[in-house]
Design an enzyme around this catalytic site. Structure first.
Site, PDB file in Angstrom:
ATOM      1  N   ILE A 101       0.938  -1.502  -0.101  1.00  0.00           N
ATOM      2  CA  ILE A 101       0.046  -0.241   0.021  1.00  0.00           C
ATOM      3  C   ILE A 101       0.823   1.096  -0.060  1.00  0.00           C
ATOM      4  O   ILE A 101       1.991   1.310   0.589  1.00  0.00           O
ATOM      5  CB  ILE A 101      -0.932  -0.274   1.344  1.00  0.00           C
ATOM      6  CG1 ILE A 101      -1.838  -1.403   1.012  1.00  0.00           C
ATOM      7  CG2 ILE A 101      -1.825   1.337   1.260  1.00  0.00           C
ATOM      8  CD1 ILE A 101      -2.511  -1.308   2.546  1.00  0.00           C
ATOM      9  N   CYS A 102       0.590   2.295  -0.896  1.00  0.00           N
ATOM     10  CA  CYS A 102       1.452   3.462  -1.111  1.00  0.00           C
ATOM     11  C   CYS A 102       0.806   4.293   0.109  1.00  0.00           C
ATOM     12  O   CYS A 102      -0.190   4.868  -0.199  1.00  0.00           O
ATOM     13  CB  CYS A 102       1.166   4.195  -2.301  1.00  0.00           C
ATOM     14  SG  CYS A 102       2.072   5.502  -2.679  1.00  0.00           S
ATOM     15  N   LEU A 103       1.846   4.760   0.920  1.00  0.00           N
ATOM     16  CA  LEU A 103       1.542   5.845   2.062  1.00  0.00           C
ATOM     17  C   LEU A 103       2.860   6.413   2.267  1.00  0.00           C
ATOM     18  O   LEU A 103       4.014   6.030   1.793  1.00  0.00           O
ATOM     19  CB  LEU A 103       1.039   5.094   3.369  1.00  0.00           C
ATOM     20  CG  LEU A 103      -0.207   4.306   3.397  1.00  0.00           C
ATOM     21  CD1 LEU A 103      -0.287   3.570   4.895  1.00  0.00           C
ATOM     22  CD2 LEU A 103      -1.198   5.143   3.442  1.00  0.00           C
TER      23      LEU A 103
ATOM     24  N   HIS B  91       7.447   5.678  -0.422  1.00  0.00           N
ATOM     25  CA  HIS B  91       7.885   7.025  -0.177  1.00  0.00           C
ATOM     26  C   HIS B  91       8.975   7.308   1.069  1.00  0.00           C
ATOM     27  O   HIS B  91       8.778   7.839   2.162  1.00  0.00           O
ATOM     28  CB  HIS B  91       6.895   8.111   0.150  1.00  0.00           C
ATOM     29  CG  HIS B  91       5.987   8.277  -1.060  1.00  0.00           C
ATOM     30  ND1 HIS B  91       6.150   8.869  -2.027  1.00  0.00           N
ATOM     31  CD2 HIS B  91       4.634   7.648  -1.109  1.00  0.00           C
ATOM     32  CE1 HIS B  91       4.944   8.635  -2.860  1.00  0.00           C
ATOM     33  NE2 HIS B  91       4.139   7.901  -2.195  1.00  0.00           N
TER      34      HIS B  91
ATOM     35  N   THR C 219      -4.645   5.894  -4.463  1.00  0.00           N
ATOM     36  CA  THR C 219      -3.396   5.671  -4.339  1.00  0.00           C
ATOM     37  C   THR C 219      -2.984   4.419  -5.133  1.00  0.00           C
ATOM     38  O   THR C 219      -3.668   3.767  -5.420  1.00  0.00           O
ATOM     39  CB  THR C 219      -3.047   5.854  -2.947  1.00  0.00           C
ATOM     40  OG1 THR C 219      -1.516   5.542  -2.841  1.00  0.00           O
ATOM     41  CG2 THR C 219      -3.511   4.658  -2.093  1.00  0.00           C
TER      42      THR C 219
END
Length: 237
Positions: free
Chosen positions: A86-88, A94, A121
């Site tokens: 999951i992109c967070l 990041h 996202t």
């Protein structure tokens, strides 16, 4: 091989979580690998995720807390892809925005907040409210099929068993003792009354069957008697 500072940090964070649990979040490290944590997010009330229990993993790098972890979700949820990172801003998607001051509790709190949002996202999916609600309803049953989940989160397994028992008791109370098809049949004691009603003869039926109604033959009898009475004086003459 994890660095000593990483192990100490994660051990401390686990102790902190045990002392001060985070609302709607449960997280525990794997007994065999402290770099792999397992978590459960509870869906917030007033959202399509209410009543849902979402199981996933956090994998920390040996350099933690100086490098961010990877986060995945295992339970179908309608918000994120399963078994995909999951992109967070708090994940290894990041690394430039990672803050070493962030902890496991802050990571999961941020994940829960982002899950309740609709912002797209990498790794997110687009589903309807009804689909999310259905997945939330079935989430605990799905999780309990996972051996690792059952081992690490026995309290949720117990919750699922209690729900199953409650639903079974409710279904037994609602189910009638008499089969539904028997209830739809007319009562036998009403049948003779109906048949008797059908057998009542109308005046037309009496005439058709050669029977005269009561009023007709009574009038004929009266006229006959009157005629006889009037004829008696003539007979005497």
């Amino acid at each position: 091989m994890a660095e000593k500072s990483c192990i100490k940090r994660l051990q401390k964070e686990f102790r902190d979580l045990c002392k001060e649990p985070v609302s709607h979040v449960v997280a525990r490290p794997s007994p065999s690998n402290i770099l792999e944590w397992h978590y459960v997010l509870e869906g917030s009330k007033g959202t399509p995720f209410a009543g849902g229990y979402y199981y996933g993993k956090i994998k920390f790098p040996p350099e933690y807390p100086y490098k961010p972890p990877g986060i995945t979700m295992i339970t179908p949820n309608g918000r994120f892809m399963t078994q995909k990172k999951i992109c967070l801003s708090m994940s290894d998607f990041h690394p430039e925005s990672w803050n070493p001051m962030w902890s496991v509790s802050s990571i999961l709190t941020g994940l829960l907040s982002f899950m309740m949002d609709n912002s797209p996202t990498t790794g997110s999916v687009d589903t309807t409210v009804a689909e999310k609600e259905l997945l939330a309803k079935n989430s605990l049953a799905f999780n309990c099929k996972n051996p690792t989940f059952r081992k690490l989160f026995p309290e949720y397994v117990e919750k699922y068993n209690q729900q199953q028992n409650s639903e079974h008791l409710v279904s037994e109370q609602v189910s009638p003792n008499v089969p539904q098809e028997d209830q739809s049949k007319p009562k036998l004691e009403n049948k003779p009354l109906i048949e008797d009603a059908k057998r009542i003869d109308t005046p037309k039926d009496l005439e058709r069957n050669g029977k005269q109604p009561f009023s007709t033959w009574m009038l004929l009898l009266l006229f006959s008697i009157f005629g006889i009475v009037m004829a008696l004086p003539l007979l005497q003459l």
